[in-house]
Enzyme design. Structure first.
Site, short mmCIF file in Angstrom:
data_model
loop_
_atom_site.label_atom_id
_atom_site.label_comp_id
_atom_site.label_asym_id
_atom_site.label_seq_id
_atom_site.Cartn_x
_atom_site.Cartn_y
_atom_site.Cartn_z
N GLU A 113 -10.05 -3.07 0.83
CA GLU A 113 -9.13 -2.28 1.64
C GLU A 113 -8.39 -3.21 2.61
O GLU A 113 -9.00 -4.08 3.22
CB GLU A 113 -9.88 -1.19 2.43
CG GLU A 113 -10.37 -0.05 1.54
CD GLU A 113 -10.83 1.17 2.34
OE1 GLU A 113 -10.65 1.22 3.58
OE2 GLU A 113 -11.36 2.10 1.69
N HIS A 137 -4.46 1.75 6.53
CA HIS A 137 -5.39 1.08 5.63
C HIS A 137 -5.17 1.62 4.23
O HIS A 137 -4.45 2.60 4.03
CB HIS A 137 -6.84 1.22 6.09
CG HIS A 137 -7.46 2.57 5.94
ND1 HIS A 137 -7.12 3.63 6.72
CD2 HIS A 137 -8.40 3.04 5.08
CE1 HIS A 137 -7.83 4.69 6.38
NE2 HIS A 137 -8.62 4.36 5.37
N HIS A 181 -6.61 2.84 0.36
CA HIS A 181 -7.71 3.41 -0.41
C HIS A 181 -7.54 2.96 -1.85
O HIS A 181 -6.47 3.11 -2.43
CB HIS A 181 -7.69 4.94 -0.34
CG HIS A 181 -8.37 5.50 0.88
ND1 HIS A 181 -8.63 6.83 1.06
CD2 HIS A 181 -8.86 4.87 1.99
CE1 HIS A 181 -9.25 7.01 2.22
NE2 HIS A 181 -9.38 5.84 2.81
N ASP A 190 -13.57 7.22 8.20
CA ASP A 190 -12.23 7.24 8.82
C ASP A 190 -12.17 8.25 9.97
O ASP A 190 -11.55 7.99 11.00
CB ASP A 190 -11.16 7.60 7.79
CG ASP A 190 -10.98 6.52 6.73
OD1 ASP A 190 -11.36 5.37 6.99
OD2 ASP A 190 -10.45 6.85 5.65
#
Ligand code: ZN
Length: 145
Positions: A36, A94, A96, A107
């Site tokens: 990630e 970020h 996934h 998160d």
């Protein structure tokens, strides 16, 4: 999950405005990476919109394809440098890779600590933005300019 948000201190939040080049930079990193990728969206909050003026990558110290944690020293440096230029943290991004494009339980904990926009991209070039308000995850509109 509800679509659209309520308010931020009484002011209506309309959405996240990001330049195409900035969004592409994040997506490109996500496509190339096997873990990630993460970092900050710096900018300003204006007229109910979060306006991204700068994207700053921060190394993911977990080096994980399913989770991220920003390297703390780089994180502080990034914020200091942005603040010197009059910019504030308007979001955290970020990627996934193998999980659905919604905030994970991990998160959610991060969203409580950082009540800003959370932009999630996947390795296929899709993107979503969320804000946590009153313990509810709300999806925000993303306007690419
Ligand atoms: Zn996540």
């Amino acid at each position: 999950m509800s679509k659209l948000y309520k308010s931020n201190g009484g002011v209506l939040i309309i959405g996240l405005i990001i330049q195409q080049d900035n969004l592409k930079a994040v997506i490109k990193m996500a496509e190339r990476s096997t873990v990630e990728v993460c970092g900050f969206l710096f900018g300003r909050w204006k007229g109910g919109n979060f306006i991204v003026e700068e994207v700053r990558f921060v190394p993911n110290r977990l080096n994980s394809p399913t989770a991220f944690d920003m390297e703390p020293v780089e994180m502080v440096t990034a914020i200091d440098e942005a603040e010197e230029r009059g910019l504030e943290v308007v979001g955290i991004f970020h990627s996934h890779l193998k999980c659905p494009p919604v905030p994970s339980g991990r998160d959610l904990k991060g969203m409580r600590l950082w009540p800003v926009v959370w932009l999630i991209v996947d390795e296929k070039g899709n993107y979503w933005a969320y804000v946590l308000k009153d313990e509810e995850i709300n999806e925000l509109e993303v306007e690419v300019v």
